[in-house]
Design an enzyme around this catalytic site. Structure first.
Site, PDB file in Angstrom:
ATOM      1  N   HIS A  10       0.734  -1.489  -0.062  1.00 26.10           N
ATOM      2  CA  HIS A  10      -0.003   0.092  -0.108  1.00 26.10           C
ATOM      3  C   HIS A  10       0.879   1.208  -0.173  1.00 26.10           C
ATOM      4  CE1 HIS A  10      -3.079  -3.065   0.595  1.00 26.10           C
ATOM      5  NE2 HIS A  10      -2.021  -3.500   1.735  1.00 26.10           N
ATOM      6  N   GLU A  24      -2.298   0.396   8.022  1.00 24.63           N
ATOM      7  CA  GLU A  24      -1.521  -0.657   7.442  1.00 24.63           C
ATOM      8  C   GLU A  24      -0.144  -0.169   6.695  1.00 24.63           C
ATOM      9  OE1 GLU A  24      -3.090  -3.390   4.623  1.00 24.63           O
ATOM     10  OE2 GLU A  24      -1.532  -4.688   4.560  1.00 24.63           O
ATOM     11  N   HIS A  77       2.703  -7.173   4.729  1.00 23.51           N
ATOM     12  CA  HIS A  77       1.036  -6.764   4.983  1.00 23.51           C
ATOM     13  C   HIS A  77       0.607  -6.930   6.425  1.00 23.51           C
ATOM     14  CE1 HIS A  77       0.027  -5.944   0.796  1.00 23.51           C
ATOM     15  NE2 HIS A  77       1.075  -6.593   0.601  1.00 23.51           N
ATOM     16  N   GLU A 139       1.420 -11.575   6.430  1.00 22.72           N
ATOM     17  CA  GLU A 139       0.226 -10.746   6.764  1.00 22.72           C
ATOM     18  C   GLU A 139       0.368 -11.000   8.482  1.00 22.72           C
ATOM     19  OE1 GLU A 139      -2.127  -9.303   5.485  1.00 22.72           O
ATOM     20  OE2 GLU A 139      -2.619 -10.047   3.607  1.00 22.72           O
TER      21      GLU A 139
HETATM   22 ZN   LIG Z   1      -2.447  -5.491   2.808  1.00 23.88          ZN
END
Ligand SMILES: [Zn+2]
Length: 225
Positions: A10, A24, A77, A139
């Site tokens: 992102h 995030e 992430h 993640e």
């Molecule tokens: Zn992400």
């Protein structure tokens, strides 16, 4: 020298997952920079797909890694969507070698965290599909889960996530440490009666000093340093 592309997800107008006062895009940039800093101790080249809060397309992230000739692509992430814990992804078409690398990275990070292990998974994510080198996506915890978010606000947990990634990458690529002394850099130190009289690269020069002082000194120490 091996090359690692770290990909903080992102950025810019795309905040990624948002929740509990966290974004995030900020967390993953902090984590990515932490990994880069820790990898500085190893014989490896490291690049980030972004080093500031800016938008980078998924295609561009993979293209950067492909053009550079990276040996490993690690996309960072933070999860969302109502779960808790840690999981990793590789592409469904990846083979046994990458499954092994995923396992290595996954376990190194899990070892640092006290959270639910959601498993080593596969997904058809663009960055995994388009990167031509081994690519892994992590993640780390859920931004929208109260307990996970509390952990993500804790500096020592972020450091643990960083350390886990660093350790996983080091093991997956078997990276040697920098500044390891080679045989040629070893020195032989001669200490006579508790006082160092010299340090020599050549063993025979150290031996010559030992001979010189032999019989005149109470004690002679020869150390390899
Ligand atoms: Zn992400």
């Amino acid at each position: 020298m091996k090359k690692v592309m770290i990909d903080p997800g992102h950025g810019g107008s795309d905040p990624g997952a948002v929740g509990n006062g966290l974004r995030e895009k900020d967390l993953v940039l902090t984590i990515a920079k932490g990994i880069e800093a820790e990898l500085a101790a190893y014989q490896v080249e490291v690049k980030l797909t972004r080093t500031t809060d800016r938008i980078v397309s998924l295609t561009d992230r993979s293209r950067q890694a492909n053009n550079w000739g990276a040996d490993l692509f690690v996309s960072i992430h933070i999860n969302a969507g109502g779960g808790t814990g840690f999981e990793t992804f590789i592409h469904p078409t990846d083979g046994a070698r990458l499954k092994d690398m995923q396992k290595t990275v996954h376990q190194a990070i899990m070892k640092q965290l006290n959270v639910r292990d959601r498993g080593q998974k596969t997904a058809n994510f663009a960055v995994l599909r388009q990167s031509s080198m081994p690519a892994i996506l992590t993640e780390s915890l859920f931004i929208d889960h109260p307990a996970d978010a509390l952990q993500l606000k804790n500096k020592s947990i972020i450091e643990a996530i960083v350390a886990g990634h660093r350790e996983g990458i080091v093991r997956a690529l078997q990276l040697p440490l920098k500044h390891r002394l080679s045989v040629h850099e070893q020195l032989y130190r001669v200490i006579v009666d508790g006082k160092q009289i010299g340090a020599y690269k050549e063993p025979k020069n150290a031996a010559k000093q030992v001979e010189t002082y032999f019989g005149r000194a109470k004690s002679i120490q020869l150390e390899r340093i």
